[in-house]
Design a protein around this motif. Structure first.
Motif, PDB file in Angstrom:
ATOM      1  N   LEU A 108       0.609  -1.291   0.023  1.00 11.52           N
ATOM      2  CA  LEU A 108       0.247   0.230   0.032  1.00 11.52           C
ATOM      3  C   LEU A 108       0.774   1.050  -0.180  1.00 11.52           C
ATOM      4  O   LEU A 108       0.716   2.505   0.434  1.00 11.52           O
ATOM      5  N   LYS A 109       2.022   0.776  -0.174  1.00 11.81           N
ATOM      6  CA  LYS A 109       2.716   2.157  -0.290  1.00 11.81           C
ATOM      7  C   LYS A 109       2.506   3.485  -1.548  1.00 11.81           C
ATOM      8  O   LYS A 109       2.190   3.410  -2.289  1.00 11.81           O
ATOM      9  N   GLY A 110       2.427   4.591  -1.370  1.00 11.64           N
ATOM     10  CA  GLY A 110       1.910   5.484  -1.425  1.00 11.64           C
ATOM     11  C   GLY A 110       0.434   5.629  -1.901  1.00 11.64           C
ATOM     12  O   GLY A 110      -0.618   6.802  -1.859  1.00 11.64           O
ATOM     13  N   LYS A 111      -0.481   5.263  -1.011  1.00 11.93           N
ATOM     14  CA  LYS A 111      -1.770   5.315  -0.829  1.00 11.93           C
ATOM     15  C   LYS A 111      -1.524   6.002   0.509  1.00 11.93           C
ATOM     16  O   LYS A 111      -1.569   5.903   1.942  1.00 11.93           O
ATOM     17  N   VAL A 112      -2.930   6.993   0.729  1.00 10.67           N
ATOM     18  CA  VAL A 112      -3.411   7.250   1.665  1.00 10.67           C
ATOM     19  C   VAL A 112      -4.728   7.084   2.105  1.00 10.67           C
ATOM     20  O   VAL A 112      -5.944   6.947   1.253  1.00 10.67           O
ATOM     21  N   VAL A 113      -5.095   6.515   3.524  1.00 13.46           N
ATOM     22  CA  VAL A 113      -6.099   6.710   4.081  1.00 13.46           C
ATOM     23  C   VAL A 113      -6.598   7.554   5.292  1.00 13.46           C
ATOM     24  O   VAL A 113      -5.264   7.415   6.171  1.00 13.46           O
ATOM     25  N   ALA A 176       1.165   1.931   4.691  1.00 12.69           N
ATOM     26  CA  ALA A 176      -0.268   2.978   3.525  1.00 12.69           C
ATOM     27  C   ALA A 176       0.532   4.257   4.423  1.00 12.69           C
ATOM     28  O   ALA A 176       1.333   4.338   5.654  1.00 12.69           O
ATOM     29  N   ALA A 204      -7.929  11.700   0.191  1.00 14.34           N
ATOM     30  CA  ALA A 204      -7.453  10.167   0.770  1.00 14.34           C
ATOM     31  C   ALA A 204      -7.800   9.247  -0.317  1.00 14.34           C
ATOM     32  O   ALA A 204      -9.007   9.442  -1.377  1.00 14.34           O
ATOM     33  N   ASP A 205      -7.215   7.996  -0.896  1.00 13.58           N
ATOM     34  CA  ASP A 205      -7.894   6.239  -1.274  1.00 13.58           C
ATOM     35  C   ASP A 205      -8.897   6.361  -0.692  1.00 13.58           C
ATOM     36  O   ASP A 205      -9.627   5.489  -1.667  1.00 13.58           O
ATOM     37  N   LEU A 327      -8.716  -1.501  -1.578  1.00 14.12           N
ATOM     38  CA  LEU A 327      -7.268  -0.425  -2.638  1.00 14.12           C
ATOM     39  C   LEU A 327      -5.870  -0.841  -3.304  1.00 14.12           C
ATOM     40  O   LEU A 327      -6.141  -0.173  -4.396  1.00 14.12           O
ATOM     41  N   ARG A 328      -6.535  -2.332  -3.224  1.00 10.76           N
ATOM     42  CA  ARG A 328      -5.033  -3.790  -4.618  1.00 10.76           C
ATOM     43  C   ARG A 328      -6.479  -3.790  -5.226  1.00 10.76           C
ATOM     44  O   ARG A 328      -5.714  -4.582  -6.528  1.00 10.76           O
TER      45      ARG A 328
END
Length: 329
Positions: A108-113, A176, A204-205, A327-328
């Motif tokens: 989840l690197k690069g994803k914002v939650v 994340a 945010a994603d 997310l994936r």
């Protein structure tokens, strides 16, 4: 969060960005519920056992670093670990400032939650501030509420903060960047409109608002609240309805598997999914967002789960796995 919304659809059309997802979720729930029945028969491991979203003049605050424990939500409130409060005074929390930990490596690197712990343990001391009305797009509504509690005084605001911190830990291990709308680092709030703005500002994603319900005894189970299609005033959810539904479906399926809890027996027609158009935190969001009511604090059976640290870890895992799945893709 007491379930008292004036406008909801307990059985909306189930669409998402992937048509087969609905079928998959529908197939998942019966199997998961069968597992739940087995779980109920053999017992769970571990220890036993409404909603509003502060907009003030300052910029929306976000935090993801650990903070000192917040003051209890009431003199009889329990600690976040499920134990009773010892009555010792606690220092008031300072006003929050934006903070975050460096994102790790992982899928989840690069994803914002953004995780939104419902209410605030300090709200009961600031009734004037949280009682003022704010614009939620379709109309005006109170800034926030104190939330509900178990019959023994374990506050919803303590529950939501504990589960949210656990979710953050799980998601950060996946790489994340995770931000909380409040981390026990402010005296009250934020208001519902500011909670939405935090997720929007962070692009945010996915955003999940964590709650527990305050319904009548005998009403049991969890439900996920999805945004309805709203286009009024400053609210326009049309672009996020479909992805939010997919997020909600994935969280619901994973929550059943991780916790063994069944979908609500009082809203959602057994699906665990409810659509509402009266929540500012959803109406004002421009990114995929859902609420989850993890159980009913006023029911003794659900209370036994919600006050269990082991069960709260399962709840955090179920919510996190649903977010990861979303997310994936």
């Amino acid at each position: 969060m007491s379930y008292a919304g004036p406008e909801f659809d307990s059985s909306p059309p189930r669409r998402s960005r992937r048509g087969p997802l609905v079928v998959a979720v529908a197939a998942l729930v019966p199997g998961a519920l069968a597992g739940w029945l087995v779980w109920q028969a053999v017992g769970a491991d571990g220890d036993g056992g409404g909603s509003s979203d502060q907009a003030g003049p300052q910029s929306p605050s976000v935090s993801s670093a650990p903070a000192a424990s917040a003051a209890p939500a009431s003199p009889t409130a329990s600690r976040s670990d499920g134990g009773k409060d010892d009555g010792k005074p606690r220092s008031p929390s300072p006003t929050s400032s934006p903070s975050s930990r460096p994102a790790g490596s992982g899928p989840l690197k690069g994803k914002v939650v953004v995780i939104d712990p419902g209410h605030n343990p300090g709200n009961f001391k600031h009734t004037a501030e949280i009682g003022r009305s704010v614009d939620i797009g379709t109309n005006r509504k109170e800034c926030d509420t104190t939330g509900t509690s178990t019959n023994d005084g374990y506050a919803e605001a303590e529950f939501t903060l504990d589960v949210s911190r656990r979710i953050r830990t799980v998601l950060e291990q996946q790489g994340a960047t995770v931000k909380l709308t409040q981390d026990g680092d402010r005296e009250w709030g934020p208001c519902v409109d500011e909670r939405a703005k935090i997720g929007n500002k962070e692009h945010a994603d996915a955003v999940v608002s964590v709650h527990a319900d305050g319904s009548a005894a005998g009403n049991r189970g969890f439900h996920v609240i999805l945004p309805g299609s709203v286009h009024a005033g400053g609210a326009d959810t049309r672009e996020i309805v479909a992805p939010s539904r997919e997020l909600g479906e994935r969280i619901a399926g994973n929550f059943v598997r991780a916790t063994g809890s069944a979908p609500s027996n009082y809203v959602g027609d057994g699906t665990g999914l409810v659509t509402r158009k009266d929540l500012g935190g959803l109406n004002l969001s421009t990114v995929p967002k859902v609420f989850i009511e993890c159980g009913n604090m006023r029911d003794s059976n659900d209370e036994a789960l919600l006050t269990s640290g082991a069960w709260r870890q399962k709840a955090a895992r179920g919510i996190s796995e649903g977010i990861v799945s979303f997310l994936r893709g």
